[in-house]
Each structure stands twice: as C-alpha cells, then as structure tokens.
Design a protein around this motif. Structure first.
Motif, PDB file in Angstrom:
ATOM      1  N   TRP A 207      46.367  34.809  56.437  1.00 15.11           N
ATOM      2  CA  TRP A 207      47.234  35.985  57.363  1.00 15.11           C
ATOM      3  C   TRP A 207      48.483  36.291  56.510  1.00 15.11           C
ATOM      4  CZ3 TRP A 207      52.197  35.580  59.110  1.00 15.11           C
ATOM      5  CH2 TRP A 207      52.606  34.180  59.221  1.00 15.11           C
ATOM      6  N   TRP A 208      49.113  35.098  56.152  1.00 14.80           N
ATOM      7  CA  TRP A 208      50.610  35.463  55.647  1.00 14.80           C
ATOM      8  C   TRP A 208      50.832  36.314  54.063  1.00 14.80           C
ATOM      9  CZ3 TRP A 208      51.784  33.192  51.001  1.00 14.80           C
ATOM     10  CH2 TRP A 208      51.120  31.972  50.454  1.00 14.80           C
ATOM     11  N   ARG A 209      49.493  35.919  53.392  1.00 14.50           N
ATOM     12  CA  ARG A 209      49.353  36.767  52.074  1.00 14.50           C
ATOM     13  C   ARG A 209      48.930  38.001  52.452  1.00 14.50           C
ATOM     14  NH1 ARG A 209      46.489  31.767  50.711  1.00 14.50           N
ATOM     15  NH2 ARG A 209      47.623  30.509  49.350  1.00 14.50           N
ATOM     16  N   VAL A 210      48.207  38.387  53.527  1.00  9.24           N
ATOM     17  CA  VAL A 210      47.840  39.803  53.729  1.00  9.24           C
ATOM     18  C   VAL A 210      49.111  40.474  54.489  1.00  9.24           C
ATOM     19  CG1 VAL A 210      46.340  41.300  55.321  1.00  9.24           C
ATOM     20  CG2 VAL A 210      45.558  39.104  53.891  1.00  9.24           C
ATOM     21  N   ALA A 211      49.888  39.899  55.117  1.00  6.91           N
ATOM     22  CA  ALA A 211      50.862  40.260  55.687  1.00  6.91           C
ATOM     23  C   ALA A 211      52.181  40.792  54.772  1.00  6.91           C
ATOM     24  CB  ALA A 211      51.943  39.412  56.579  1.00  6.91           C
ATOM     25  N   ILE A 212      52.462  39.877  53.486  1.00  7.56           N
ATOM     26  CA  ILE A 212      53.043  40.434  52.360  1.00  7.56           C
ATOM     27  C   ILE A 212      52.667  41.593  51.732  1.00  7.56           C
ATOM     28  CG2 ILE A 212      54.087  39.378  50.288  1.00  7.56           C
ATOM     29  CD1 ILE A 212      53.964  36.743  50.985  1.00  7.56           C
ATOM     30  N   VAL A 213      51.475  41.746  51.634  1.00  7.43           N
ATOM     31  CA  VAL A 213      50.783  42.758  50.773  1.00  7.43           C
ATOM     32  C   VAL A 213      50.896  44.242  51.740  1.00  7.43           C
ATOM     33  CG1 VAL A 213      48.799  43.922  50.059  1.00  7.43           C
ATOM     34  CG2 VAL A 213      48.997  41.398  49.509  1.00  7.43           C
ATOM     35  N   TYR A 214      50.696  43.939  53.130  1.00  4.89           N
ATOM     36  CA  TYR A 214      50.865  45.218  53.996  1.00  4.89           C
ATOM     37  C   TYR A 214      52.277  45.466  53.967  1.00  4.89           C
ATOM     38  CZ  TYR A 214      50.027  47.775  58.286  1.00  4.89           C
ATOM     39  OH  TYR A 214      50.008  48.731  59.266  1.00  4.89           O
ATOM     40  N   LEU A 215      53.372  44.802  54.110  1.00  5.41           N
ATOM     41  CA  LEU A 215      54.518  45.256  54.321  1.00  5.41           C
ATOM     42  C   LEU A 215      55.204  45.635  53.043  1.00  5.41           C
ATOM     43  CD1 LEU A 215      56.126  42.048  56.706  1.00  5.41           C
ATOM     44  CD2 LEU A 215      55.407  44.867  57.214  1.00  5.41           C
ATOM     45  N   CYS A 216      54.767  45.116  51.740  1.00  7.56           N
ATOM     46  CA  CYS A 216      55.150  45.527  50.575  1.00  7.56           C
ATOM     47  C   CYS A 216      54.726  47.121  50.312  1.00  7.56           C
ATOM     48  CB  CYS A 216      54.695  44.646  49.398  1.00  7.56           C
ATOM     49  SG  CYS A 216      55.510  43.063  49.238  1.00  7.56           S
ATOM     50  N   GLY A 217      53.505  47.349  50.756  1.00  5.67           N
ATOM     51  CA  GLY A 217      52.776  48.630  51.004  1.00  5.67           C
ATOM     52  C   GLY A 217      53.673  49.646  51.672  1.00  5.67           C
ATOM     53  N   VAL A 218      54.198  49.037  52.890  1.00  2.00           N
ATOM     54  CA  VAL A 218      54.825  50.067  53.731  1.00  2.00           C
ATOM     55  C   VAL A 218      56.291  50.394  53.248  1.00  2.00           C
ATOM     56  CG1 VAL A 218      55.914  49.936  56.020  1.00  2.00           C
ATOM     57  CG2 VAL A 218      53.670  49.066  55.896  1.00  2.00           C
ATOM     58  N   LEU A 219      56.705  49.384  52.561  1.00  2.00           N
ATOM     59  CA  LEU A 219      58.062  49.592  51.730  1.00  2.00           C
ATOM     60  C   LEU A 219      57.968  50.358  50.735  1.00  2.00           C
ATOM     61  CD1 LEU A 219      61.085  48.724  51.537  1.00  2.00           C
ATOM     62  CD2 LEU A 219      60.240  46.836  50.145  1.00  2.00           C
ATOM     63  N   ALA A 220      56.958  50.119  49.755  1.00  2.00           N
ATOM     64  CA  ALA A 220      56.561  50.966  48.677  1.00  2.00           C
ATOM     65  C   ALA A 220      56.451  52.518  49.021  1.00  2.00           C
ATOM     66  CB  ALA A 220      55.382  50.441  47.857  1.00  2.00           C
ATOM     67  N   GLY A 221      55.496  52.618  50.115  1.00  3.09           N
ATOM     68  CA  GLY A 221      55.198  54.050  50.674  1.00  3.09           C
ATOM     69  C   GLY A 221      56.534  54.941  50.975  1.00  3.09           C
ATOM     70  N   SER A 222      57.421  54.210  51.763  1.00  2.08           N
ATOM     71  CA  SER A 222      58.989  54.965  52.165  1.00  2.08           C
ATOM     72  C   SER A 222      59.677  55.064  50.918  1.00  2.08           C
ATOM     73  CB  SER A 222      59.573  54.014  53.112  1.00  2.08           C
ATOM     74  OG  SER A 222      59.743  52.752  52.795  1.00  2.08           O
ATOM     75  N   LEU A 223      59.882  54.055  49.916  1.00  2.00           N
ATOM     76  CA  LEU A 223      60.619  54.240  48.711  1.00  2.00           C
ATOM     77  C   LEU A 223      60.154  55.521  47.911  1.00  2.00           C
ATOM     78  CD1 LEU A 223      61.492  50.632  47.684  1.00  2.00           C
ATOM     79  CD2 LEU A 223      63.058  52.436  48.507  1.00  2.00           C
ATOM     80  N   GLY A 224      58.676  55.202  47.654  1.00  2.77           N
ATOM     81  CA  GLY A 224      58.274  56.255  46.661  1.00  2.77           C
ATOM     82  C   GLY A 224      58.279  57.598  47.468  1.00  2.77           C
TER      83      GLY A 224
END
Length: 357
Positions: A207-224
């Motif tokens: 779960w913790w690896r998937v959580a990192i990927v998911y949250l990084c995607g959310v952050l990248a979405g707002s920054l982009g």
C-alpha cells in the motif's frame, strides 16, 4: 589441509538426505521439480561465473534434464551434483555454490520470481479503499451542503479544497483538490478506475508504494495545470488515478520477463489510457458540458506515475540497465517538480488569467 581441500571434503560428506534438503530450498512451490529457467537465474555468483563459463553451465543443466521437460526432479538434481563432468575442482566448486545459493540466495526472497506469485493480502490493500471512502464521504457532504448533485455538478468554486492557480499560496490545495468531485459521473468513474487498477497494484507492491505514486500523481496534476492550463479550477482525483494507471506501465517495464501475458497487459493499458485522454481532449475543445476538464492534470499525473513508479515499485529482478532507468526517472521527476514549483512561486502578478469552471 588447504581451504579448497576442506571444502571438497565437506561437499563429499553430504549424504542424499542432505542434498534433498538443499533441493527443497530451491523447490519453492514444493511440487518436486525446479524449472530450469528459475534454477539458472539463481546461478549468478561471480566466483562461479569466473570459473565455469556460461555455455558450460548451460550444458550442465541441459544434460541434467534427462527427460527434457524443462524442470529438474530431485533425482536429476542429484545426478547433476554428483557428475564429474567438471573435474574434481570444478565439481567441488559447483557443489559449493549450490549449497551457498540454497542457504542464502533462495531464503532471502523465500518466493518464486513469477509475477503471479507476488500477489498477497498480507498486509491488506488498505490505501485505495481508504482514500476512496474519504473521497466518497466528502462528495456526499458537499452534495448535502449544496442541496443535491447532478451528473456534472454543482461545483463550489469557493471550497477550501478545490485548486485555483490564484490561490496557489495556499499550498494544501495542490493535494486537497483530490477530494472535490464535479457530479456523480466524475466521482463514480474515478472510484471505479482507481479501485480496479489500484488494488491489484497494492497486492503486489504494497500500500505505501501505491500511496506514494498516487499522491505524486495528484501533486503533478495540480502543478502541471497551474503552469500549462491555469484558467481552470481543478477538482477530482484524476491526477492520482492516471498515476496509478501509468504505474502499471512502469511495472511492465521493470518486470516484463517475470510477468505473465505482459503484451496483453500493455495493449489493454494503452487502449484504456489513450481512449480516456482522447475523450478528455475532445470534450475540452468541443464545447461539450465537460469542456473545462483539465486533460493537463491527466497527462501530468500519468507522467508522474511512470517516473515515480520506476523508482518506488518493486523490481523482481534488477538488471543493469534498470538501474540507469531508476536514476533517470528520479532525476527527471524531481527536476520537473522543481521547475513547476519555481514557476508557481516566481510568477508575477497578472501572470495567471481569470479562471473558469
């Protein structure tokens, strides 16, 4: 007595039950056979490779498989161990390595390298379920507060969670927008997709690896979106969903050889992602009701998923070129995030236009 002679005496003193115990350490699924391909992968010791060339090792394994079924039974394994085809010194070296491999390499993982064998519910896949429940609860709360919901609305642009480029100084919005959804079609789509593609990923990578990927995607979405599509308000977990989708691509890159039906997985993934991106781009420029969908957040989330997926997801067998990919992915992700942060921080007044929803 020299160390080599002591080792040879030790190896020759091993009885049939002793070698059976060694064989059982290689026989991870306890079916009485060890696939040649799996056995070959264990034989990566530099000392062995420097003394026994690869072609000789391949010949030993091929000759040991007397019934040509692609696996070694215990009797075939024992015959191979007792073979003198390598001479006294080479045979002793080979037997020494077999014991070393059985007592160190195999127990370290204690499992097969086949991808299907990596699925496990211990620990349980909690992240995707938990984040989906929180998103659904907050969607219901917003619906009650605003007097109901439709397929595509309503949207509270004054929400403290929604992302707005004009409120980028409120840093929590770069992540919190994942909890705001525009209508029941929006949240249903996101929940279904992230559970379907996220849970299998958690079962293998935890779960913790998937959580990192998911949250990084959310952050990248707002920054982009803030850099390339600043006119829109941003709501929904699509950046994280696309990161999870794209992380499957990273998983394929790293574990292609160990993954069953890898080409079918790749085709399915490409069709799913390209279809959704195409619909989002079409909707944005066609004047449809969903015209303000930020496909930039989808693409940025997907890019983050590939890059950070290469970094944090489990690699069942690391090759030299994959280490280069690991470092390249990490550096690229950090560089892109840093550039986007600098733009957001350094943007002068008036840089961002009025927004639409």
């Amino acid at each position: 007595m020299t160390q080599r002679e002591e080792t040879q005496v030790q190896m020759e003193s091993l009885s049939r039950p002793d070698w059976r115990a060694v064989f059982d350490r290689f026989d991870l699924d306890h079916d009485g056979e060890v696939p040649l391909l799996e056995f070959r992968r264990y034989l990566s010791d530099p000392q062995l490779r420097s003394r026994i060339p690869d072609h000789v090792l391949d010949e030993i394994l091929a000759r040991a498989d007397t019934n040509i079924d692609g696996s070694l039974s215990f009797q075939e394994f024992l015959d191979m161990v007792q073979s003198q085809g390598l001479g006294p010194e080479g045979g002793s070296l080979f037997r020494t390595f077999l014991v070393r491999a059985a007592n160190s390499v195999v127990p370290k993982s204690k499992r097969s390298r086949r991808y299907l064998d990596q699925y496990s519910c211990c620990p349980p896949p909690v992240f995707m379920v938990l984040v989906s429940v929180v998103e659904l609860v907050l969607f219901i709360v917003d619906g009650v507060r605003m007097g109901g919901v439709t397929a595509s609305g309503p949207v509270d642009t004054e929400s403290v969670l929604i992302y707005s480029s004009r409120r980028r100084a409120e840093a929590w919005r770069f992540l919190s927008y994942m909890f705001v959804h525009v209508g029941y079609v929006h949240i249903t789509t996101n929940l279904v997709v992230q559970l379907l593609v996220g849970l299998p990923l958690e079962l293998v990578h935890r779960w913790w690896r998937v959580a990192i990927v998911y949250l990084c995607g959310v952050l990248a979405g707002s920054l982009g979106t803030s850099v390339f599509d600043p006119k829109v308000f941003l709501a929904g977990a699509s950046g994280g969903v696309y990161a999870i989708l794209a992380a499957h691509l990273a998983d394929l890159i790293m574990n292609w050889a160990e993954m069953e039906l890898a080409i079918l997985r790749l085709i399915f993934l490409l069709v799913l992602v390209s279809t959704d991106v195409g619909v989002a781009v079409y909707g944005r420029y066609s004047g449809a009701p969903e015209s303000t969908v930020s496909y930039t957040a989808h693409l940025a989330g997907a890019l983050a998923g590939v890059l950070i997926g290469n970094v944090v997801l489990r690699n069942l067998r690391v090759h030299r070129w994959e280490r280069v990919v690991w470092w390249a992915s990490l550096v690229a992700f950090l560089a892109l995030v840093l550039c986007a942060v600098v733009v957001n921080v350094a943007a002068p007044d008036g840089f961002y236009p009025e927004q639409e929803i």
